[in-house]
Motif scaffolding. Structure first.
Motif, PDB file in Angstrom:
ATOM      1  N   VAL A  45       0.857  -1.188   0.000  1.00 24.97           N
ATOM      2  CA  VAL A  45       0.000   0.000   0.000  1.00 24.97           C
ATOM      3  C   VAL A  45       0.891   1.237   0.000  1.00 24.97           C
ATOM      4  CG1 VAL A  45      -1.814   1.234   1.237  1.00 24.97           C
ATOM      5  CG2 VAL A  45      -1.683  -1.267   1.381  1.00 24.97           C
ATOM      6  N   GLU A  46       0.743   2.073  -1.001  1.00 27.06           N
ATOM      7  CA  GLU A  46       1.594   3.263  -1.101  1.00 27.06           C
ATOM      8  C   GLU A  46       0.716   4.507  -1.294  1.00 27.06           C
ATOM      9  OE1 GLU A  46       4.861   4.288  -0.779  1.00 27.06           O
ATOM     10  OE2 GLU A  46       3.942   6.221  -1.235  1.00 27.06           O
ATOM     11  N   ARG A  47       0.963   5.503  -0.469  1.00 25.77           N
ATOM     12  CA  ARG A  47       0.169   6.733  -0.509  1.00 25.77           C
ATOM     13  C   ARG A  47       0.402   7.519  -1.802  1.00 25.77           C
ATOM     14  NH1 ARG A  47       2.195  10.783   3.740  1.00 25.77           N
ATOM     15  NH2 ARG A  47       3.829  10.736   2.191  1.00 25.77           N
ATOM     16  N   GLY A  68      17.949  14.543  -4.175  1.00 28.16           N
ATOM     17  CA  GLY A  68      19.317  14.746  -3.679  1.00 28.16           C
ATOM     18  C   GLY A  68      20.204  13.582  -4.129  1.00 28.16           C
ATOM     19  N   PRO A  69      21.421  13.522  -3.575  1.00 26.56           N
ATOM     20  CA  PRO A  69      22.325  12.441  -4.008  1.00 26.56           C
ATOM     21  C   PRO A  69      21.882  11.123  -3.396  1.00 26.56           C
ATOM     22  CG  PRO A  69      23.338  13.705  -2.243  1.00 26.56           C
ATOM     23  CD  PRO A  69      22.012  14.361  -2.523  1.00 26.56           C
ATOM     24  N   HIS A  70      21.829  10.080  -4.179  1.00 26.60           N
ATOM     25  CA  HIS A  70      21.483   8.757  -3.638  1.00 26.60           C
ATOM     26  C   HIS A  70      22.530   7.726  -4.026  1.00 26.60           C
ATOM     27  CE1 HIS A  70      17.627   9.907  -1.916  1.00 26.60           C
ATOM     28  NE2 HIS A  70      17.668   8.735  -1.341  1.00 26.60           N
ATOM     29  N   ARG A  71      23.743   8.001  -3.612  1.00 25.86           N
ATOM     30  CA  ARG A  71      24.808   7.023  -3.846  1.00 25.86           C
ATOM     31  C   ARG A  71      24.454   5.732  -3.113  1.00 25.86           C
ATOM     32  NH1 ARG A  71      30.464   5.604  -1.513  1.00 25.86           N
ATOM     33  NH2 ARG A  71      29.557   6.230   0.461  1.00 25.86           N
ATOM     34  N   HIS A 449      20.274  -0.045   4.783  1.00 28.81           N
ATOM     35  CA  HIS A 449      19.706  -0.451   6.079  1.00 28.81           C
ATOM     36  C   HIS A 449      18.210  -0.740   5.939  1.00 28.81           C
ATOM     37  CE1 HIS A 449      23.043   2.428   7.341  1.00 28.81           C
ATOM     38  NE2 HIS A 449      23.471   1.235   7.685  1.00 28.81           N
ATOM     39  N   SER A 450      17.526   0.121   5.191  1.00 28.49           N
ATOM     40  CA  SER A 450      16.085  -0.089   5.013  1.00 28.49           C
ATOM     41  C   SER A 450      15.824  -1.359   4.208  1.00 28.49           C
ATOM     42  CB  SER A 450      15.448   1.123   4.324  1.00 28.49           C
ATOM     43  OG  SER A 450      15.209   2.145   5.281  1.00 28.49           O
ATOM     44  N   LEU A 451      16.656  -1.585   3.183  1.00 26.90           N
ATOM     45  CA  LEU A 451      16.486  -2.800   2.395  1.00 26.90           C
ATOM     46  C   LEU A 451      16.682  -4.036   3.270  1.00 26.90           C
ATOM     47  CD1 LEU A 451      18.406  -1.668  -0.825  1.00 26.90           C
ATOM     48  CD2 LEU A 451      15.983  -2.261  -0.730  1.00 26.90           C
TER      49      LEU A 451
HETATM   50  C1  FAD Z   1      18.006  14.176   0.477  1.00 22.02           C
HETATM   51  C2  FAD Z   1      18.293  12.729   0.783  1.00 22.02           C
HETATM   52  C3  FAD Z   1      19.480  12.151   0.367  1.00 22.02           C
HETATM   53  C4  FAD Z   1      19.751  10.811   0.635  1.00 22.02           C
HETATM   54  N1  FAD Z   1      20.911  10.258   0.185  1.00 22.02           N
HETATM   55  C5  FAD Z   1      21.129   8.935   0.337  1.00 22.02           C
HETATM   56  C6  FAD Z   1      22.291   8.313  -0.199  1.00 22.02           C
HETATM   57  O1  FAD Z   1      23.158   8.965  -0.785  1.00 22.02           O
HETATM   58  N2  FAD Z   1      22.434   6.978  -0.040  1.00 22.02           N
HETATM   59  C7  FAD Z   1      21.497   6.213   0.605  1.00 22.02           C
HETATM   60  O2  FAD Z   1      21.648   4.985   0.646  1.00 22.02           O
HETATM   61  N3  FAD Z   1      20.406   6.784   1.147  1.00 22.02           N
HETATM   62  C8  FAD Z   1      20.200   8.112   1.040  1.00 22.02           C
HETATM   63  N4  FAD Z   1      19.085   8.697   1.586  1.00 22.02           N
HETATM   64  C9  FAD Z   1      18.209   7.874   2.430  1.00 22.02           C
HETATM   65  C10 FAD Z   1      17.226   7.012   1.656  1.00 22.02           C
HETATM   66  O3  FAD Z   1      16.426   7.819   0.827  1.00 22.02           O
HETATM   67  C11 FAD Z   1      16.378   6.315   2.707  1.00 22.02           C
HETATM   68  O4  FAD Z   1      17.202   5.553   3.545  1.00 22.02           O
HETATM   69  C12 FAD Z   1      15.353   5.365   2.131  1.00 22.02           C
HETATM   70  O5  FAD Z   1      14.549   5.956   1.157  1.00 22.02           O
HETATM   71  C13 FAD Z   1      14.488   4.885   3.275  1.00 22.02           C
HETATM   72  O6  FAD Z   1      13.589   3.938   2.795  1.00 22.02           O
HETATM   73  P1  FAD Z   1      12.319   3.550   3.652  1.00 22.02           P
HETATM   74  O7  FAD Z   1      11.580   2.563   2.855  1.00 22.02           O
HETATM   75  O8  FAD Z   1      12.761   3.204   4.997  1.00 22.02           O
HETATM   76  O9  FAD Z   1      11.484   4.902   3.813  1.00 22.02           O
HETATM   77  P2  FAD Z   1      10.851   5.861   2.721  1.00 22.02           P
HETATM   78  O10 FAD Z   1      11.745   5.967   1.544  1.00 22.02           O
HETATM   79  O11 FAD Z   1      10.504   7.105   3.449  1.00 22.02           O
HETATM   80  O12 FAD Z   1       9.514   5.094   2.276  1.00 22.02           O
HETATM   81  C14 FAD Z   1       8.333   5.125   3.054  1.00 22.02           C
HETATM   82  C15 FAD Z   1       7.133   5.035   2.106  1.00 22.02           C
HETATM   83  O13 FAD Z   1       5.926   5.007   2.879  1.00 22.02           O
HETATM   84  C16 FAD Z   1       4.955   5.796   2.206  1.00 22.02           C
HETATM   85  N5  FAD Z   1       3.909   6.200   3.185  1.00 22.02           N
HETATM   86  C17 FAD Z   1       4.026   7.084   4.202  1.00 22.02           C
HETATM   87  N6  FAD Z   1       2.870   7.184   4.874  1.00 22.02           N
HETATM   88  C18 FAD Z   1       1.993   6.350   4.276  1.00 22.02           C
HETATM   89  C19 FAD Z   1       0.641   5.985   4.515  1.00 22.02           C
HETATM   90  N7  FAD Z   1      -0.063   6.498   5.535  1.00 22.02           N
HETATM   91  N8  FAD Z   1       0.061   5.081   3.707  1.00 22.02           N
HETATM   92  C20 FAD Z   1       0.760   4.517   2.680  1.00 22.02           C
HETATM   93  N9  FAD Z   1       2.042   4.823   2.405  1.00 22.02           N
HETATM   94  C21 FAD Z   1       2.660   5.717   3.189  1.00 22.02           C
HETATM   95  C22 FAD Z   1       5.756   6.965   1.664  1.00 22.02           C
HETATM   96  O14 FAD Z   1       5.053   7.632   0.634  1.00 22.02           O
HETATM   97  C23 FAD Z   1       7.029   6.249   1.186  1.00 22.02           C
HETATM   98  O15 FAD Z   1       6.915   5.828  -0.150  1.00 22.02           O
HETATM   99  C24 FAD Z   1      18.804  10.042   1.354  1.00 22.02           C
HETATM  100  C25 FAD Z   1      17.615  10.629   1.784  1.00 22.02           C
HETATM  101  C26 FAD Z   1      17.354  11.954   1.515  1.00 22.02           C
HETATM  102  C27 FAD Z   1      16.064  12.568   1.993  1.00 22.02           C
END
Ligand code: FAD
Length: 491
Positions: A45-47, A68-71, A449-451
């Protein structure tokens, strides 16, 4: 037979109550992808209308842009395997160049000892060496905060020059208020500090690999997640976009259904679940429990603090603006925190015959300052900041747009540990609910870490309690963390 209705209106028939994965960012998708491979029915489920969460890529007039950068970098074997399995040949090797702006100068990062010493001058270099020596001679056995942790390891002067300005800009609070645990969690091993130490005081060769090159999805960081979503659909799993989780009903220590809202039609509906893996903000999850969580738990959720990011994308009339992939703007006199130049990532992210360079400028705030400024004013502000730090000279900014990202950085300060342990204790009563991810588990995660949390949560669905998800990205190394040589860690 159970059925739910997708956004398109189609009925989705499911043999047994599926596992619901909340959020289609890296954590949620890794979980769903792994569950699907294990043969379980999954509903993601994705918002938003797109997958990838904070790591998605967006398309603007033929440009592919990341947030931003996502290395991508990892020492985690299961994550590396997933990355290679999903992306296959859709990877490019990117030459890494990053610099730090401080005191009107650009320092290579990782720092180069002679360059740094030359640019800082004899007096400043002597101060660095002296303060480093002081820190070594009089060690602080129990640093109480980020400032003490860094100063204790590298000396006061290095902390002030390379870390204080950037860190305070990012978190919006003094370094003395940031938890020492944050430094221990994020700054051990390969890090800016390790680079500084390596450059100025020598290193064992570890830091040299920090990295001159990295592997990257050909079409931006979001390509990894788009491909996972495609694989899920091909395997017959459900991915509900534009659908928000608005409630989780529970009884007898189990979550038995989720309440969903179709954001297109506004319709709300209920779907039964066998288990839930949530990567939506932890605070939101706790507030959505039905029956409601006790007031003390809700108060703990409300007390967690976070930082927002405002991204200002600028398109500059130039082919070769500057060579960096991204730059850290450490100087406290400029609000701008980091700049990414997508022209120096994967060539396939740029349109053919394009005539301009796409930049992304990052500003961090609460729901104030840049968050409340109008888009045109933000574009102008970013342009001025870039001119002030000499990244732009005569080049013309053709256009710009703004993306506001709430809750991007969980703040490790104040009573967050206590609040988090209250939330954890409350959630532990649900035998079929797991929380994963950056804001999902209130952890300052990178993608890897999230993966990993997602992969392990999926395995826990089949064998409950097999993996302690809270141990991922903690200051003690997780047992699945393998010492892959940095240069080979990303293939
Ligand atoms: C500017 C920036 C730069 C970054 N650079 C790097 C990098 O260089 N290298 C790296 O490895 N990582 C980087 N990161 C971190 C990386 O983006 C995160 O670690 C990763 O995206 C986290 O994944 P996640 O699934 O935990 O959370 P998220 O990516 O936040 O995913 C959560 C999901 O839940 C959804 N959601 C929220 N609320 C609801 C709801 N009520 N109902 C349904 N869906 C909902 C959101 O829309 C989102 O799609 C960066 C982050 C930022 C912001």
């Amino acid at each position: 037979m159970l059925s739910i209705t997708s956004v398109s209106g189609a009925e989705i028939a499911i043999d047994r109550a599926p596992v619901f994965v909340l959020g289609a960012g890296p954590a949620g998708l890794a979980c769903a992808y792994t569950l699907s491979k294990l043969g379980l029915p999954v509903v993601v489920v994705e918002r938003d209308d797109q997958v990838g969460g904070l790591a998605r890529s967006i398309v603007h007039k033929g440009f592919i842009l990341d947030y931003g950068p996502h290395r991508f970098f990892t020492k985690l074997a299961p994550v590396l395997d997933l990355w290679n399995e999903v992306l296959g040949d859709e990877q490019v090797t990117v030459n890494r160049l990053t610099r730090i702006y401080y005191g009107d100068r650009y320092f290579s990062y990782p720092l180069k000892a002679f360059e740094a010493l030359f640019m800082l001058g004899l007096i400043e270099s002597s101060r660095i060496v002296l303060s480093y020596a002081t820190a070594q001679l009089f060690p602080n056995p129990a640093p109480r905060n980020f400032a003490e942790w860094v100063t204790g390891r590298f000396g006061r002067r290095l902390f002030e020059i390379f870390f204080e300005g950037y860190t305070e800009k990012l978190w919006g609070i003094p370094c003395t208020e940031i938890s020492a645990e944050w430094a221990a969690q994020r700054i051990k091993g390969l890090s800016l500090l390790a680079a500084v130490r390596g450059a100025l005081f020598g290193n064992s060769g570890r830091v040299k690999s920090l990295i001159d090159q990295f592997q990257f999805p050909r079409l931006g960081s979001g390509q990894l997640y788009e491909r996972m979503a495609t694989a899920l659909r091909e395997q017959g799993q459900s991915l509900l976009l534009n659908t928000e989780v608005v409630g989780l009903t529970h009884a007898g220590g189990r979550v038995n259904a989720v309440r969903l809202k179709d954001r297109t039609s506004g319709r709300e509906y209920r779907a039964e679940c066998s288990a839930v893996v949530s990567s939506i903000p932890l605070t939101r999850l706790v507030e959505q429990l039905e029956p409601t969580a006790p007031e003390a738990v809700l108060a703990a959720a409300r007390s967690l603090r976070f930082r927002n990011t405002v991204l200002v994308y600028l398109f500059v009339e130039s082919h070769a603006l500057f060579p960096d992939n991204w730059l850290y703007i450490n100087d406290p006199t400029v609000a701008l925190g980091r700049v990414t130049n997508f022209a120096n990532w994967s060539p396939a992210m740029l349109p053919e015959n394009g005539t301009c360079t796409p930049l992304c400028c990052e500003y961090w705030c609460q729901f104030d300052g840049p968050w409340t400024m109008g888009d045109a004013a933000l574009v102008e502000r970013a342009e001025q900041d870039l001119r002030r730090i000499r990244l732009l000279d005569q080049q013309k900014v053709i256009e710009g747009f703004v993306v506001r990202l709430p809750r991007t950085y969980p703040i490790y300060a104040g009573n967050y540990e206590q609040a988090l342990s209250t939330l954890r204790a409350h959630l532990q009563q649900f035998s079929n609910l797991q929380v994963v991810g950056r804001y999902g588990a209130f952890k300052y995660n990178n993608q890897d870490h999230s993966l990993l949390m997602g992969i392990l949560a999926a395995r826990n669905v089949l064998q409950p309690g097999q993996h302690n998800l809270w141990a991922v990205n903690s200051d003690s190394e997780y047992h699945e963390e393998v010492k892959v040589a940095a240069a080979s860690a990303v293939r």
